[in-house]
Motif scaffolding. Sequence first.
Motif, PDB file in Angstrom:
ATOM      1  N   THR A  39       2.637  14.808  14.538  1.00  0.00           N
ATOM      2  CA  THR A  39       2.163  14.015  13.649  1.00  0.00           C
ATOM      3  C   THR A  39       0.519  14.172  13.456  1.00  0.00           C
ATOM      4  OG1 THR A  39       2.542  12.072  14.614  1.00  0.00           O
ATOM      5  CG2 THR A  39       4.040  13.033  13.149  1.00  0.00           C
ATOM      6  N   ALA A 147       9.031   8.084  11.344  1.00  0.00           N
ATOM      7  CA  ALA A 147       9.133   8.687  10.313  1.00  0.00           C
ATOM      8  C   ALA A 147       8.138   8.188   9.091  1.00  0.00           C
ATOM      9  CB  ALA A 147      10.308   9.128   9.669  1.00  0.00           C
ATOM     10  N   TYR A 159       9.979  15.239   8.829  1.00  0.00           N
ATOM     11  CA  TYR A 159      10.011  14.576  10.087  1.00  0.00           C
ATOM     12  C   TYR A 159      11.425  14.733  10.283  1.00  0.00           C
ATOM     13  CZ  TYR A 159       9.130  11.305  14.092  1.00  0.00           C
ATOM     14  OH  TYR A 159       8.940  11.013  15.165  1.00  0.00           O
TER      15      TYR A 159
END
Length: 200
Positions: A39, A147, A159
Motif C-alpha cells: 500500500t 483495506a 486490496y
Amino acid sequence: MNFSSWPSLLVVDVEGNGTNPPDLVEVAALPVREGQPDTSTAGAWLTKPRHPVTPFAARVHGLTNERLEREPSWEEIADQVHMLLGVSWICAHNAHVEYRVLSAHLPQWRPAGVLDTLRLAKVTYPDLPKYSLDALIERVQPDLSAAPAQRHRATFDAYATAQLLIAMAAHYDTWDQLVAAAVPPGLPGAPKPEEEPTLW
C-alpha cells in the motif's frame, strides 16, 4: 509458490460513471511484492467524468456528481496512471472489464500480461456456486482489516482482489502454472498454443 519469482504486478480496479462505454471516476493500482500488497506505493485517483454519474452507479460506489465536481479531469491524471502501470503485469477480478476500460482511456498502454482472479478462482475452486468478489471473500476469508474505504470503491476492491490472488497463488507451484490458470485467452500474457508439428 515462490513470490520472489513474480514479475512486477499491480492489482487494478476501476469504477465508472454508469454509462456505456463508461467514463472513469476512480482508479486504484496496488503493487504486490513478495506475496504482500504494498500500500505504500499504491496509486489511487478520483476523476470527474465527462458525463454525469448515473443514479445507479452512485448508489453502488457512493461517488456522486457533487463529490467529484472538484476532482481533476482524466486528461489531468492520465500520465500519472500510465506511469505507475508502466509495462507491469496487471491483475483484476473479471479482468476483461478493467483491461478494456483502461485501454480505452490509455491508448498507448499495454501491460506485460493480465491475470484474472475470476478465471483463476474457477480453476482453483471448481465447485463454488458463484465466483463474484463477495462470494470469494466469503470463501477465502482474507484479512481485509487494512483495506481502505469500503466495498465497491476501487481501493477496497483492489486490496481484496490482491489478497484473493495471493491466497489462490499458494495452490500453484510456479508463476507459469499461475499464468496458465489465470490469463484469459486473447489477453496479454496468455500462453501461446503449441504449434502442430510439421513434416518440414
